[in-house]
Design an enzyme around this catalytic site. Structure first.
Site, PDB file in Angstrom:
ATOM      1  N   HIS C  79       0.844  -1.210   0.000  1.00 53.02           N
ATOM      2  CA  HIS C  79       0.000   0.000   0.000  1.00 53.02           C
ATOM      3  C   HIS C  79       0.874   1.253   0.000  1.00 53.02           C
ATOM      4  N   ASP C 108       8.136  22.468 -25.362  1.00 56.20           N
ATOM      5  CA  ASP C 108       7.988  21.121 -24.819  1.00 56.20           C
ATOM      6  C   ASP C 108       9.015  20.965 -23.704  1.00 56.20           C
ATOM      7  N   TRP C 144       7.249  -0.506   4.340  1.00 48.89           N
ATOM      8  CA  TRP C 144       7.810   0.172   3.161  1.00 48.89           C
ATOM      9  C   TRP C 144       9.223   0.643   3.461  1.00 48.89           C
ATOM     10  N   SER C 171      13.622   5.979 -13.170  1.00 48.91           N
ATOM     11  CA  SER C 171      12.562   6.805 -13.745  1.00 48.91           C
ATOM     12  C   SER C 171      12.538   8.188 -13.093  1.00 48.91           C
ATOM     13  N   SER C 172      12.565   8.208 -11.760  1.00 49.94           N
ATOM     14  CA  SER C 172      12.478   9.500 -11.075  1.00 49.94           C
ATOM     15  C   SER C 172      13.664  10.384 -11.395  1.00 49.94           C
ATOM     16  N   HIS C 255      13.596  11.044   4.390  1.00 54.01           N
ATOM     17  CA  HIS C 255      13.025  12.320   4.803  1.00 54.01           C
ATOM     18  C   HIS C 255      12.897  13.304   3.644  1.00 54.01           C
ATOM     19  N   GLU C 257      12.468  12.567   0.779  1.00 51.48           N
ATOM     20  CA  GLU C 257      11.361  11.996   0.009  1.00 51.48           C
ATOM     21  C   GLU C 257      10.009  12.557   0.457  1.00 51.48           C
ATOM     22  N   TYR C 259       9.400  15.403   1.631  1.00 52.00           N
ATOM     23  CA  TYR C 259       9.251  16.767   1.111  1.00 52.00           C
ATOM     24  C   TYR C 259       9.115  16.771  -0.395  1.00 52.00           C
ATOM     25  N   SER C 270       0.000  27.548  -3.964  1.00 50.83           N
ATOM     26  CA  SER C 270       0.414  28.937  -4.169  1.00 50.83           C
ATOM     27  C   SER C 270      -0.042  29.483  -5.520  1.00 50.83           C
ATOM     28  N   HIS C 304      15.214  11.766  12.763  1.00 52.08           N
ATOM     29  CA  HIS C 304      14.030  11.891  13.634  1.00 52.08           C
ATOM     30  C   HIS C 304      13.078  10.700  13.456  1.00 52.08           C
ATOM     31  N   HIS C 305      13.352   9.877  12.477  1.00 53.22           N
ATOM     32  CA  HIS C 305      12.566   8.642  12.354  1.00 53.22           C
ATOM     33  C   HIS C 305      13.146   7.533  13.216  1.00 53.22           C
ATOM     34  N   THR C 330       8.044  26.489   7.048  1.00 54.79           N
ATOM     35  CA  THR C 330       6.715  25.999   6.695  1.00 54.79           C
ATOM     36  C   THR C 330       5.653  26.953   7.213  1.00 54.79           C
ATOM     37  N   LYS C 333       5.144  29.801   4.989  1.00 53.98           N
ATOM     38  CA  LYS C 333       4.263  29.481   3.868  1.00 53.98           C
ATOM     39  C   LYS C 333       2.797  29.597   4.277  1.00 53.98           C
ATOM     40  N   ARG C 452       1.459   0.640  15.402  1.00 52.48           N
ATOM     41  CA  ARG C 452       1.124   0.517  13.990  1.00 52.48           C
ATOM     42  C   ARG C 452       1.573  -0.861  13.484  1.00 52.48           C
TER      43      ARG C 452
HETATM   44  C1  HEA Z   1       0.654   9.002  -0.293  1.00 54.56           C
HETATM   45  C2  HEA Z   1       0.637   8.045   0.474  1.00 54.56           C
HETATM   46  C3  HEA Z   1      -0.556   7.386   1.121  1.00 54.56           C
HETATM   47  C4  HEA Z   1      -1.903   7.492   0.855  1.00 54.56           C
HETATM   48  C5  HEA Z   1      -2.594   8.310  -0.211  1.00 54.56           C
HETATM   49  C6  HEA Z   1      -2.563   6.642   1.800  1.00 54.56           C
HETATM   50  C7  HEA Z   1      -3.949   6.472   1.847  1.00 54.56           C
HETATM   51  C8  HEA Z   1      -4.602   5.677   2.784  1.00 54.56           C
HETATM   52  N1  HEA Z   1      -4.023   4.943   3.774  1.00 54.56           N
HETATM   53 FE1  HEA Z   1      -2.012   4.715   4.073  1.00 54.56          FE
HETATM   54  N2  HEA Z   1      -0.028   4.514   4.400  1.00 54.56           N
HETATM   55  C9  HEA Z   1       0.980   5.187   3.770  1.00 54.56           C
HETATM   56  C10 HEA Z   1       0.821   6.113   2.763  1.00 54.56           C
HETATM   57  C11 HEA Z   1      -0.404   6.486   2.215  1.00 54.56           C
HETATM   58  N3  HEA Z   1      -1.640   6.045   2.607  1.00 54.56           N
HETATM   59  C12 HEA Z   1       2.257   4.817   4.307  1.00 54.56           C
HETATM   60  C13 HEA Z   1       3.608   5.364   3.881  1.00 54.56           C
HETATM   61  C14 HEA Z   1       1.998   3.879   5.293  1.00 54.56           C
HETATM   62  C15 HEA Z   1       3.019   3.161   6.193  1.00 54.56           C
HETATM   63  C16 HEA Z   1       3.276   1.796   5.689  1.00 54.56           C
HETATM   64  C17 HEA Z   1       4.170   1.038   6.584  1.00 54.56           C
HETATM   65  O1  HEA Z   1       3.912   0.992   7.800  1.00 54.56           O
HETATM   66  O2  HEA Z   1       5.141   0.461   6.074  1.00 54.56           O
HETATM   67  C18 HEA Z   1       0.553   3.714   5.347  1.00 54.56           C
HETATM   68  C19 HEA Z   1      -0.100   2.890   6.232  1.00 54.56           C
HETATM   69  C20 HEA Z   1      -1.471   2.866   6.429  1.00 54.56           C
HETATM   70  C21 HEA Z   1      -2.127   2.276   7.535  1.00 54.56           C
HETATM   71  C22 HEA Z   1      -1.441   1.600   8.715  1.00 54.56           C
HETATM   72  C23 HEA Z   1      -1.221   0.188   8.425  1.00 54.56           C
HETATM   73  C24 HEA Z   1      -0.469  -0.472   9.508  1.00 54.56           C
HETATM   74  O3  HEA Z   1       0.257   0.188  10.257  1.00 54.56           O
HETATM   75  O4  HEA Z   1      -0.601  -1.700   9.591  1.00 54.56           O
HETATM   76  C25 HEA Z   1      -3.478   2.441   7.355  1.00 54.56           C
HETATM   77  C26 HEA Z   1      -4.510   1.985   8.280  1.00 54.56           C
HETATM   78  O5  HEA Z   1      -5.540   2.497   8.364  1.00 54.56           O
HETATM   79  C27 HEA Z   1      -3.649   3.166   6.132  1.00 54.56           C
HETATM   80  C28 HEA Z   1      -4.870   3.543   5.594  1.00 54.56           C
HETATM   81  C29 HEA Z   1      -5.007   4.348   4.475  1.00 54.56           C
HETATM   82  C30 HEA Z   1      -6.295   4.694   3.920  1.00 54.56           C
HETATM   83  C31 HEA Z   1      -7.619   4.212   4.399  1.00 54.56           C
HETATM   84  C32 HEA Z   1      -6.026   5.528   2.855  1.00 54.56           C
HETATM   85  C33 HEA Z   1      -7.056   6.163   1.971  1.00 54.56           C
HETATM   86  O6  HEA Z   1      -6.811   7.525   1.851  1.00 54.56           O
HETATM   87  C34 HEA Z   1      -7.117   5.531   0.616  1.00 54.56           C
HETATM   88  C35 HEA Z   1      -8.333   6.002  -0.134  1.00 54.56           C
HETATM   89  C36 HEA Z   1      -8.441   5.520  -1.549  1.00 54.56           C
HETATM   90  C37 HEA Z   1      -9.147   4.472  -1.944  1.00 54.56           C
HETATM   91  C38 HEA Z   1      -9.836   3.632  -0.953  1.00 54.56           C
HETATM   92  C39 HEA Z   1      -9.205   4.103  -3.378  1.00 54.56           C
HETATM   93  C40 HEA Z   1     -10.583   3.990  -3.906  1.00 54.56           C
HETATM   94  C41 HEA Z   1     -10.952   2.592  -4.257  1.00 54.56           C
HETATM   95  C42 HEA Z   1     -12.214   2.099  -4.202  1.00 54.56           C
HETATM   96  C43 HEA Z   1     -13.319   2.893  -3.710  1.00 54.56           C
HETATM   97  C44 HEA Z   1     -12.615   0.770  -4.616  1.00 54.56           C
HETATM   98  C45 HEA Z   1     -11.586  -0.229  -4.666  1.00 54.56           C
HETATM   99  C46 HEA Z   1     -11.251  -0.554  -6.054  1.00 54.56           C
HETATM  100  C47 HEA Z   1     -11.077  -1.789  -6.529  1.00 54.56           C
HETATM  101  C48 HEA Z   1     -11.270  -2.990  -5.695  1.00 54.56           C
HETATM  102  C49 HEA Z   1     -10.699  -1.979  -7.941  1.00 54.56           C
HETATM  103  N4  HEA Z   1      -2.406   3.414   5.587  1.00 54.56           N
HETATM  104  C1  HEA Z   2       4.315  14.855   2.890  1.00 56.82           C
HETATM  105  C2  HEA Z   2       4.866  14.199   3.790  1.00 56.82           C
HETATM  106  C3  HEA Z   2       5.335  14.697   5.131  1.00 56.82           C
HETATM  107  C4  HEA Z   2       5.521  15.972   5.603  1.00 56.82           C
HETATM  108  C5  HEA Z   2       5.317  17.283   4.889  1.00 56.82           C
HETATM  109  C6  HEA Z   2       5.976  15.836   6.950  1.00 56.82           C
HETATM  110  C7  HEA Z   2       6.292  16.922   7.762  1.00 56.82           C
HETATM  111  C8  HEA Z   2       6.864  16.802   9.010  1.00 56.82           C
HETATM  112  N1  HEA Z   2       7.109  15.649   9.694  1.00 56.82           N
HETATM  113 FE1  HEA Z   2       6.625  13.778   9.085  1.00 56.82          FE
HETATM  114  N2  HEA Z   2       6.406  11.909   8.358  1.00 56.82           N
HETATM  115  C9  HEA Z   2       5.954  11.553   7.119  1.00 56.82           C
HETATM  116  C10 HEA Z   2       5.597  12.415   6.116  1.00 56.82           C
HETATM  117  C11 HEA Z   2       5.670  13.804   6.207  1.00 56.82           C
HETATM  118  N3  HEA Z   2       6.045  14.517   7.300  1.00 56.82           N
HETATM  119  C12 HEA Z   2       5.882  10.127   6.981  1.00 56.82           C
HETATM  120  C13 HEA Z   2       5.418   9.364   5.755  1.00 56.82           C
HETATM  121  C14 HEA Z   2       6.308   9.614   8.198  1.00 56.82           C
HETATM  122  C15 HEA Z   2       6.371   8.150   8.645  1.00 56.82           C
HETATM  123  C16 HEA Z   2       7.298   7.301   7.907  1.00 56.82           C
HETATM  124  C17 HEA Z   2       7.219   5.893   8.419  1.00 56.82           C
HETATM  125  O1  HEA Z   2       7.735   5.641   9.519  1.00 56.82           O
HETATM  126  O2  HEA Z   2       6.613   5.040   7.731  1.00 56.82           O
HETATM  127  C18 HEA Z   2       6.647  10.754   9.027  1.00 56.82           C
HETATM  128  C19 HEA Z   2       7.157  10.634  10.308  1.00 56.82           C
HETATM  129  C20 HEA Z   2       7.649  11.693  11.034  1.00 56.82           C
HETATM  130  C21 HEA Z   2       8.436  11.553  12.215  1.00 56.82           C
HETATM  131  C22 HEA Z   2       8.877  10.235  12.856  1.00 56.82           C
HETATM  132  C23 HEA Z   2       7.867   9.744  13.780  1.00 56.82           C
HETATM  133  C24 HEA Z   2       8.186   8.417  14.323  1.00 56.82           C
HETATM  134  O3  HEA Z   2       8.250   7.448  13.570  1.00 56.82           O
HETATM  135  O4  HEA Z   2       8.372   8.330  15.532  1.00 56.82           O
HETATM  136  C25 HEA Z   2       8.718  12.821  12.658  1.00 56.82           C
HETATM  137  C26 HEA Z   2       9.541  13.132  13.854  1.00 56.82           C
HETATM  138  O5  HEA Z   2      10.086  14.154  13.985  1.00 56.82           O
HETATM  139  C27 HEA Z   2       8.120  13.742  11.719  1.00 56.82           C
HETATM  140  C28 HEA Z   2       8.195  15.133  11.811  1.00 56.82           C
HETATM  141  C29 HEA Z   2       7.722  15.996  10.842  1.00 56.82           C
HETATM  142  C30 HEA Z   2       7.843  17.448  10.947  1.00 56.82           C
HETATM  143  C31 HEA Z   2       8.436  18.229  12.084  1.00 56.82           C
HETATM  144  C32 HEA Z   2       7.317  17.942   9.789  1.00 56.82           C
HETATM  145  C33 HEA Z   2       7.262  19.402   9.399  1.00 56.82           C
HETATM  146  O6  HEA Z   2       7.673  19.577   8.083  1.00 56.82           O
HETATM  147  C34 HEA Z   2       5.910  19.996   9.595  1.00 56.82           C
HETATM  148  C35 HEA Z   2       5.966  21.501   9.567  1.00 56.82           C
HETATM  149  C36 HEA Z   2       4.623  22.163   9.575  1.00 56.82           C
HETATM  150  C37 HEA Z   2       4.039  22.778  10.614  1.00 56.82           C
HETATM  151  C38 HEA Z   2       4.655  22.818  11.952  1.00 56.82           C
HETATM  152  C39 HEA Z   2       2.679  23.396  10.489  1.00 56.82           C
HETATM  153  C40 HEA Z   2       2.649  24.786   9.931  1.00 56.82           C
HETATM  154  C41 HEA Z   2       3.459  25.758  10.685  1.00 56.82           C
HETATM  155  C42 HEA Z   2       2.958  26.846  11.341  1.00 56.82           C
HETATM  156  C43 HEA Z   2       1.516  27.201  11.345  1.00 56.82           C
HETATM  157  C44 HEA Z   2       3.949  27.731  11.993  1.00 56.82           C
HETATM  158  C45 HEA Z   2       3.917  27.823  13.476  1.00 56.82           C
HETATM  159  C46 HEA Z   2       4.071  26.507  14.125  1.00 56.82           C
HETATM  160  C47 HEA Z   2       4.846  26.263  15.186  1.00 56.82           C
HETATM  161  C48 HEA Z   2       5.862  27.197  15.724  1.00 56.82           C
HETATM  162  C49 HEA Z   2       4.657  24.974  15.911  1.00 56.82           C
HETATM  163  N4  HEA Z   2       7.472  13.035  10.754  1.00 56.82           N
HETATM  164 CU   LIG Z   3      10.978  12.804   8.293  1.00 53.86          CU
END
Ligand code: HEA
Ligand code: HEA
Ligand SMILES: [Cu+2]
Ligand code: CUA
Lengths: 292, 289, 540
Positions: C79, C108, C144, C171-172, C255, C257, C259, C270, C304-305, C330, C333, C452
């Site tokens: 997923h 293009d 993942w 690709s990327s 990380h 990634e 962003y 924007s 931080h992860h 952030t 922004k 989780r």
């Molecule tokens: C961009 C990234 C992204 C997006 C969009 C989503 C979208 C969603 N995610 Fe996901 N998710 C992750 C990134 C993302 N996730 C990541 C990185 C993890 C961590 C994995 C890990 O632990 O390794 C995670 C893990 C994760 C968990 C935790 C699993 C676990 O820890 O065991 C859960 C549980 O609720 C969850 C739920 C969902 C749901 C309900 C959506 C929904 O928003 C999805 C909605 C969309 C649809 C449902 C599609 C519509 C389809 C239909 C209506 C019909 C179906 C079609 C057919 C059968 C052909 N996600």
């Molecule tokens: C689009 C993806 C995205 C983005 C933008 C961010 C943004 C941020 N993330 Fe997140 N993060 C993930 C995707 C993302 N993260 C994913 C996928 C994981 C889990 C991966 C995995 O384990 O599977 C994760 C996990 C993750 C962790 C690890 C947690 C753990 O496993 O224990 C942490 C810890 O520091 C973290 C921190 C942050 C912070 C500080 C930001 C900051 O960039 C956020 C900054 C924004 C704001 C703070 C709000 C706006 C600001 C204001 C309004 C200003 C004033 C605010 C203050 C002074 C407070 N993230």
């Molecule tokens: Cu991070």
């Protein structure tokens, strides 16, 4: 296909091309073949792998052939040239980052994991409870002596020689470039050939060294973290030298065919950059893998 | 066990505020239905962590109210349908400086207590006893270093049966479903206990929420942590690092006993230590503490 | 910077290629390739979503009802891989393909043939990845994040997943190179760097991030491969390596990634907010610098992860402080978006609704991110549903919402037709309500102690899981509406004809082209009129 004349100022946008999709199929076959082979499958895996490989080579001939033809037709203006240059520069940057991952692994092991395993700093309990008697050292194959006894390759023998070879080849390719720019075909071909020969000698010594390591020194990919970092870094580097040498050979032929002009020889330059990059990586290797 | 807390816990569903109030109620042994917030736990550390959590939570809520408030005000006030005429300005240096500097100050305010707490948590010195924890796929092994007491601890039998796909057993009928083990870790209260944590196969993480921390168990390396539990009780947690198919089924139970009771327990274990301690593990779980 | 005249050389070829195969498989056209990317992304979103629904269905109640734990873990793993590499990233690349040449006044992309290769590698990479679902031993189930030693315990899938990741990386990288070359080399005369639309800026920086970190991921998984198949010891203490070393290398990629998945979203928002506020973007330069700062900081916060892996205290403190700092740019922004709305003259068409939804919900995700950055608190949050809630807020209501906003915003430009505005609004409101039902309760679950990546849980967690699952299915079904709206607009062409400006106050070069945009965007370089730029006044 392009209808432009050499004088045209247009940015050349090629028409439909079959090569990308051919290349994708090739990659798919190659990769899934390799995966099948690793999983112990033979027949199908081999077939897919070599078929993919062959198609990939075919693709490169076709693709670059098309590019060369377009280039010779004068379809590329200087703006297209800049795009190509940017493409090459950023591609090389991506390669740098690829090597960075392996250098990172080397530094991490040497600066952190091995001292910890040996009980230094935060690793006191690790050593005391899990690896008693293990002392941090480099080279090492870890607390379990993975892969058994091994010796390392001294820096000041073949590696030094190889360093000199590559440095010289950096010089010769620069001379070739200079010859190209002043229009001396003979000198160009001579220096290009010299670069290629140096590259091949380098590869020969590298291969020799590998055989020596495996047969006499007990140093293999499986020799713990030392063997792992050693072979991965030098191995990927060697692969890049191989590719670079092939590219140089192609360019040599193109020089002989008169493809390049004094002003317009991007392909030559791209390969020269690549060669310098391979050179610089080697310097890093020499210092961090062999000397230190 | 900790029935008396249940009432306090039930109220917690009322909202975050109540959870704050609940600070006075100690011992947070097991998760409760509709639980909304972290619990303060049963150690000084866990209480520090809880307070830190509440602090940063409320700061974020406050910033949220200001930012979203301004946004909604704008969206309501400056609509075209209400005849709003767009301004043409597009920057304001003073405002930009203000909203760069103020967040920095807020962050400093968060970083300070965080640093203090962290430094305290990192200090594993002066411990009175050391327990070695080893993670296995999918059970834990505890060893009281220097005491020659060691045993395995795995998912309780009742839960193990109920959790099989299509078992037909209702999880609700199993007490402490997935949070109970055959042999819990027994520790004394009011004692600084140092844990040395490692794993045998893949990475696991040892986590009991009431103690206020989790720590990864890395094969080949030792991580250290410590705790000092104030309240006697049974505290439950789970493995917190994906470790394969039964990652969800390797719970942790810590029973904290007053020093004297603990000493008696330890003596008993040593006495029973005839031939092989590990053999005990294989036997069906006898007692629930 | 080179800005030469760009005229189309093949006047007699200005129509689209004739055959289906030629048009879609051999394309060199940025719009067709953009379309391919977007369609691919939508398909992947549904596949990844279907897997999410398997997860949510199993978690609907305590006890195992539907799937074995191993399969559950595969669902979680695949997923995430599908959503990240298959849905979000290709969607952004597709938008870049469509919009960047139009926004900078180019005919293009800079390297059109390579562009097609970047795309066509993707379906094959995912064929490789998804084929593991049908393999003996099943799909990868180690998360993942692919942490060893667990990830290399997998059977036949390991090699396939690793090679699939390699292909995605290739690709990327090629896509990113193309975008950089286009932005730096193909701008029309007068389109100075600091006059570029913010979307172009965010993509320029994103592309740089991609080239910097995708190779690092490739290196990391290559080491996994050799550890499993060739006896190396990178991640095994016995040989002097360290499993945690993988995590460092992975998150050095991982990380940045995340962003990569949000900076283009910032760009999209924007563009949209000024249009529907009828007011220039507030603090254009600050936006650019904030983006650059976030990108820079993203390279020094990776650990931080890994706060619970047992890093030395100094390391934990450094990574905590660095991570917290990201809140500042952030925040700039977010404040600038609010300031853009302030004293504007707003209307709320669907793109604007999604943009506003983005700002609020992404910020909520940002707040929880900030909480996660606080090390002692993260000891409790780490690997619980609190983290899951955090990243779905930034990814689903962040990245995905921005993509939807972008699609609504530019769809009329692409197709020449308006989409069904009423259905669009329905789509927004249903999505926003259900997505919060889906993910907000996960904060509570995490704080109450639900880890989780578990297929089953104590009944105390049942109630919020029920709510979350219901929200998940509702959100999923709502997305069928989205698919319908898009298909309706593209294929049935029932909507009103779109003007070239489409929106009342849309500014920027892309709006000077006809709708639908001509096959070759700018065959002659446009004249840049500063008043037409999205951020209006560029004098400061
Ligand atoms: C961009 C990234 C992204 C997006 C969009 C989503 C979208 C969603 N995610 Fe996901 N998710 C992750 C990134 C993302 N996730 C990541 C990185 C993890 C961590 C994995 C890990 O632990 O390794 C995670 C893990 C994760 C968990 C935790 C699993 C676990 O820890 O065991 C859960 C549980 O609720 C969850 C739920 C969902 C749901 C309900 C959506 C929904 O928003 C999805 C909605 C969309 C649809 C449902 C599609 C519509 C389809 C239909 C209506 C019909 C179906 C079609 C057919 C059968 C052909 N996600
Ligand atoms: C689009 C993806 C995205 C983005 C933008 C961010 C943004 C941020 N993330 Fe997140 N993060 C993930 C995707 C993302 N993260 C994913 C996928 C994981 C889990 C991966 C995995 O384990 O599977 C994760 C996990 C993750 C962790 C690890 C947690 C753990 O496993 O224990 C942490 C810890 O520091 C973290 C921190 C942050 C912070 C500080 C930001 C900051 O960039 C956020 C900054 C924004 C704001 C703070 C709000 C706006 C600001 C204001 C309004 C200003 C004033 C605010 C203050 C002074 C407070 N993230
Ligand atoms: Cu991070
Ligand atoms: Cu052990 Cu998860």
């Amino acid at each position: 296909m392009g209808q432009a004349t050499a004088s045209s100022n247009a940015y050349y946008v090629p028409h439909a091309s079959v090569w990308p999709i051919v290349g994708s199929v090739a990659l798919f076959l190659l990769m899934s073949g390799a995966a099948t082979l690793l999983n112990g499958g033979s027949g199908m895996g081999l077939l897919k792998f070599w078929l993919g490989f062959a198609i990939l080579i075919f693709m490169f001939f076709g693709w670059f052939g098309a590019v060369i033809k377009e280039s010779l037709q004068g379809l590329y203006n200087s703006q297209v040239d800049v795009s190509f240059r940017m493409g090459m520069v950023w591609f090389i940057f991506s390669e740098v980052m690829f090597f960075a991952a392996f250098f990172g692994a080397l530094y991490y092991a040497r600066i952190f994991s091995i001292p910890w395993l040996g009980g230094e700093g935060d690793g006191f309990a690790t050593n005391q409870l899990l690896h008693q008697g293990y002392e941090a050292a480099w080279p090492t194959n870890g607390p379990d002596n993975v892969g058994g006894f091994f010796e390392t390759i001294p820096a000041w023998g073949i590696p030094l020689l190889n360093t000199l070879l590559l440095l010289t080849s950096g010089l010769t390719i620069t001379l070739a470039h200079w010859a190209l720019k002043v229009g001396q075909r003979g000198a160009l071909i001579f220096w290009m050939s010299a670069t290629i020969v140096l590259g091949i000698i380098f590869l020969y010594w590298q291969a020799y060294e590998y055989v020596h390591a495996y047969q006499d020194l007990g140093l293999t990919l499986g020799s713990g973290i030392y063997g792992s970092t050693f072979f991965m870094l030098t191995g990927f580097h060697g692969l890049h030298v191989t590719l670079g040498t092939i590219m140089l050979i192609v360019i040599l032929f193109r020089c002989m065919a008169g493809h390049f002009t004094k002003e317009n020889h991007f392909a030559f330059e791209a390969v020269a950059w690549y060669w310098h990059f391979v050179d610089v990586v080697w310097l890093g290797l020499f210092v961090f893998v062999y000397v230190l | 066990m900790m029935q008396k807390e249940d009432m306090g816990m039930r109220k917690a569903k009322g909202g975050l505020g109540v959870a704050l109030m609940a600070l006075s109620v100690s011992a947070w042994a097991v998760p409760e239905r509709w639980q909304l917030n972290m619990t303060p736990g049963v150690t000084a550390t866990s209480q520090d962590v809880f307070q830190l959590h509440m602090l940063i939570l409320w700061i974020c809520v406050a910033i949220g109210i200001v930012v979203f408030g301004a946004m909604f005000y704008a969206m309501i006030k400056f609509r075209k349908s209400k005849g709003a005429v767009p301004a043409t300005w597009s920057h304001n240096t003073t405002a930009e400086i203000i909203w760069t500097v103020i967040p920095v100050l807020i962050l400093l305010g968060m970083a300070w207590p965080a640093t203090q707490t962290l430094v305290r948590m990192a200090d594993t010195g002066d411990a009175d006893m050391t327990v070695k924890i080893t993670g296995y796929q999918w059970k834990w092994r505890y060893e009281y270093l220097g005491e020659d007491v060691k045993f395995m601890s795995s998912l309780s039998r009742a839960a193990d049966e109920a959790r099989q796909l299509g078992s037909g057993i209702d999880p609700n009928s199993v007490e402490n479903y997935l949070l109970d083990v055959d042999r819990p870790l027994v520790v004394p209260t009011n004692t600084k206990i140092r844990f040395v944590i490692t794993a045998d196969d893949v990475i696991h993480a040892w986590w009991v929420p009431a103690l206020g921390w989790k720590q990864d168990a890395i094969p080949g390396f030792i991580n250290e942590a410590w705790t000092e539990i104030e309240e006697p009780g049974t505290y439950r947690g789970q493995c917190a690092e994906l470790c394969g198919k039964d990652h969800g089924f390797m719970p942790i139970v810590v029973v904290a006993k007053p020093r004297a009771e603990f000493d008696a327990w330890l003596a008993e274990q040593k006495a029973a230590n005839a031939p092989a301690t590990d053999a005990v593990v294989q036997a069906p779980a006898p007692t629930k503490s | 910077m080179a800005t030469y005249a760009t005229t189309d050389h093949h006047e007699d070829h200005d129509h689209k290629p004739s055959g289906f195969f030629e048009r879609w498989f051999m394309s060199t056209n940025h719009k067709d390739i953009g379309t391919l990317y977007l369609v691919f992304s939508l398909i992947m979103f549904f596949i990844g979503g279907a897997m999410a629904l398997v997860i949510r269905a199993e978690l609907f109640q305590p006890g195992l009802q539907l799937v074995e734990p191993d399969f559950f873990n595969s669902m979680t793993t695949v997923h995430a891989l599908v959503m990240i590499f298959g849905a979000v990233m290709p969607a952004f690349v597709g938008l870049a393909n469509w919009m960047i040449p139009m926004m900078v006044g180019a005919p293009d992309m800079a390297l059109p043939r390579m562009n097609n290769w970047s795309f066509w590698i993707m379906p094959f990479a995912f064929a490789l990845l998804l084929s593991t679902l049908f393999m003996e031993g099943g799909a990868p189930a180690g998360g993942w994040t692919l942490y060893p030693p667990l990830s290399i315990q997998g059977g036949n899938n390991v090699a396939f997943v690793i090679f699939a990741v390699h292909m995605m990386g290739i690709s990327s990288i090629m896509g990113a190179i193309n975008i950089i070359a286009t932005i730096l080399n193909m701008r029309a005369p007068g389109m100075d760097l600091l006059k570029m639309p913010v979307f172009v800026w965010t993509w320029l920086i994103t592309a740089f991030l991609l080239i910097a970190v995708m190779p690092v991921l490739a290196g990391a998984v290559t080491m996994l491969l050799t550890d499993k198949f060739f006896g190396t010891s990178f991640f095994s203490a016995a040989g002097g390596g360290d499993p945690v070393m993988f995590q460092h290398i992975f998150w050095f990629f991982g990380h940045p990634e995340v962003y990569i998945m949000i900076l283009p979203a910032f760009g999209i928002v924007s563009e949209i907010i000024p249009t529907f506020s009828r007011k220039p973007l507030f603090g254009y330069q600050a936006m650019v610098y904030a983006t650059a700062s976030i990108a820079f900081l993203s390279f020094i916060v990776w650990a931080h992860h890994m706060f619970t892996v047992g890093m030395p205290l100094g390391g934990q403190l450094f990574f905590m402080y660095a991570t917290m700092l990201i809140a500042v740019p952030t925040g700039v922004k977010v404040f600038n978006w609010v300031a853009t709305m302030w004293r504007g003259s707003m209307t709320f068409e669907t793109p604007m609704l999604f943009a506003v939804g983005f700002v609020i919900l992404f910020t909520i995700g940002g707040f929880s991110g900030l909480m996660l950055a606080i090390v002692p608190a993260d000891f409790q949050y780490h690997d619980t549903y609190f983290v899951v809630a955090h990243f779905h807020y930034v990814l689903v209501t962040g990245a995905i919402f921005s993509i939807m906003a972008a699609v609504y915003y530019w769809l009329p430009k692409w197709t020449g037709r308006m989409y069904n505005e009423t259905l669009g609004k329905w789509h927004f409101w249903l999505s926003t309500i259900t997505v919060n039902i889906l993910f907000f309760p996960q904060h509570f679950l995490g704080l109450a102690g639900m880890p989780r990546r578990i297929p089953d849980y104590n009944p105390a967690f049942a109630d919020f899981n029920v709510i979350s699952s219901v929200g998940g299915f509702a959100f999923g079904i709502t997305q069928l509406l989205f698919a319908w709206i898009v298909i309706d607009c593209c294929l049935r062409k029932r909507g009103a004809k779109a003007t070239s400006g489409v929106w009342e106050s849309a500014k920027g070069l892309e709006w000077t082209l006809a709708s639908p945009a001509p096959y070759h965007s700018f065959t002659t370089p446009p004249k840049i009129d500063d008043r037409m730029l999205a951020h209006g006044d560029v004098s400061h």
